[in-house]
Design a protein around this motif. Structure first.
Motif, PDB file in Angstrom:
ATOM      1  N   GLU A   1      -1.532   1.629  -4.930  1.00 47.29           N
ATOM      2  CA  GLU A   1      -0.646   1.318  -6.056  1.00 47.29           C
ATOM      3  C   GLU A   1       0.129   2.568  -6.461  1.00 47.29           C
TER       4      GLU A   1
ATOM      5  N   ALA B   1       1.888   3.364  -9.072  1.00 44.47           N
ATOM      6  CA  ALA B   1       1.684   3.846 -10.439  1.00 44.47           C
ATOM      7  C   ALA B   1       0.374   4.624 -10.576  1.00 44.47           C
ATOM      8  N   GLN B   2      -0.680   4.160  -9.915  1.00 43.16           N
ATOM      9  CA  GLN B   2      -1.968   4.851  -9.972  1.00 43.16           C
ATOM     10  C   GLN B   2      -1.864   6.243  -9.338  1.00 43.16           C
TER      11      GLN B   2
ATOM     12  N   CYS C   1       6.427   2.113 -15.236  1.00 40.54           N
ATOM     13  CA  CYS C   1       5.665   1.621 -16.401  1.00 40.54           C
ATOM     14  C   CYS C   1       6.633   0.918 -17.339  1.00 40.54           C
TER      15      CYS C   1
ATOM     16  N   ASP D   1       6.147  -1.837 -19.262  1.00 41.56           N
ATOM     17  CA  ASP D   1       5.656  -2.547 -20.444  1.00 41.56           C
ATOM     18  C   ASP D   1       4.334  -1.936 -20.904  1.00 41.56           C
TER      19      ASP D   1
ATOM     20  N   THR E   1       1.171  -2.383 -18.667  1.00 41.20           N
ATOM     21  CA  THR E   1       1.051  -1.465 -17.538  1.00 41.20           C
ATOM     22  C   THR E   1       0.531  -0.114 -17.997  1.00 41.20           C
TER      23      THR E   1
ATOM     24  N   ALA F   1      -3.149  -0.285 -18.710  1.00 42.27           N
ATOM     25  CA  ALA F   1      -3.950  -0.368 -17.492  1.00 42.27           C
ATOM     26  C   ALA F   1      -4.149   0.999 -16.849  1.00 42.27           C
TER      27      ALA F   1
END
Length: 220
Positions: free
Chosen positions: A132, A134-135, A190, A192, A195, A198
């Motif tokens: 992922e 974003a991670q 990101c 929202d 997200t 999380a």
């Protein structure tokens, strides 16, 4: 927050708010103060650098995963460029520093990893395994952004190579632009609050580990 890359109200700024105490403690840690002063005991720096050297493999893996999983060609190319920089500059620093400090290859390769180092590696590889973007960006924004924050301090610089070059590697326009790119990418993906929420646990965990890592060299 000293670096211009972080702005209150954007996604990265929101993630940072919940870890501000640990972030500031790391940026202003005794390790950073002694590095700039040039007063750090050799054994403190040796312990730190040997453990930090074992981040290199995981860090390269994260950059490689970003080449694979970034959602734009422009981003993929930027990560590929950074991979080349690390091979040429940062690895070169480690080799020169170990030689100056009298650390043998057997010592830095055969060391027992500190529990903090193991936990940090586990967190980094979990980001790689997630596939992922974003991670992965969370880990990179913290690893690079926190170092830009302390590296950009307006303090007198030390004379000795092992201190000065570690500071130089984490400041200046090239490094600022790299961190800004990472921050902009994380803000972009990101979109929202769900997200951001999380990602918050991973963010807080990584910042806490950055702070703990500076303590390694001072342990008896």
């Amino acid at each position: 927050m000293e670096t211009y890359a972080f702005k209150t109200g954007d996604a990265v700024g929101e993630l940072l708010k919940n870890s501000q105490r640990d972030w500031n403690a790391a940026v202003n840690h005794r390790f950073v103060q002694e590095l700039f002063e040039g007063t750090m005991d050799n054994q403190v720096l040796i312990k730190y650098l040997i453990q930090d050297y074992h981040f290199f493999d995981a860090f390269l893996s994260m950059l490689g995963a970003c080449v694979a999983h970034a959602d734009t060609l422009e981003a993929k190319l930027r990560f590929a460029k950074q991979l080349g920089f690390l091979e040429a500059d940062e690895d070169g620093y480690f080799q020169k520093a170990f030689k100056e400090l009298g650390v043998t290859e057997k010592e830095y390769l055969g060391v027992t990893l500190h529990p903090v180092t193991k936990e940090f590696q586990k967190l980094m590889y979990s980001a790689v395994d997630s596939s992922e973007y974003a991670q992965l960006l969370v880990m990179l924004v913290i690893a690079e952004g926190l170092y830009l924050d302390w590296g950009s301090k307006e303090l007198p610089l030390p004379d000795r190579y092992v201190h000065l070059e570690w500071i130089h590697l984490h400041r200046g326009e090239f490094f600022k632009e790299w961190v800004q790119f990472l921050v902009d990418e994380l803000n972009r993906v990101c979109k929202d609050k769900a997200t951001i929420s999380a990602l918050q646990e991973r963010w807080n965990h990584a910042v806490a580990l950055e702070l703990a890592f500076f303590e390694i060299g001072y342990e008896c």
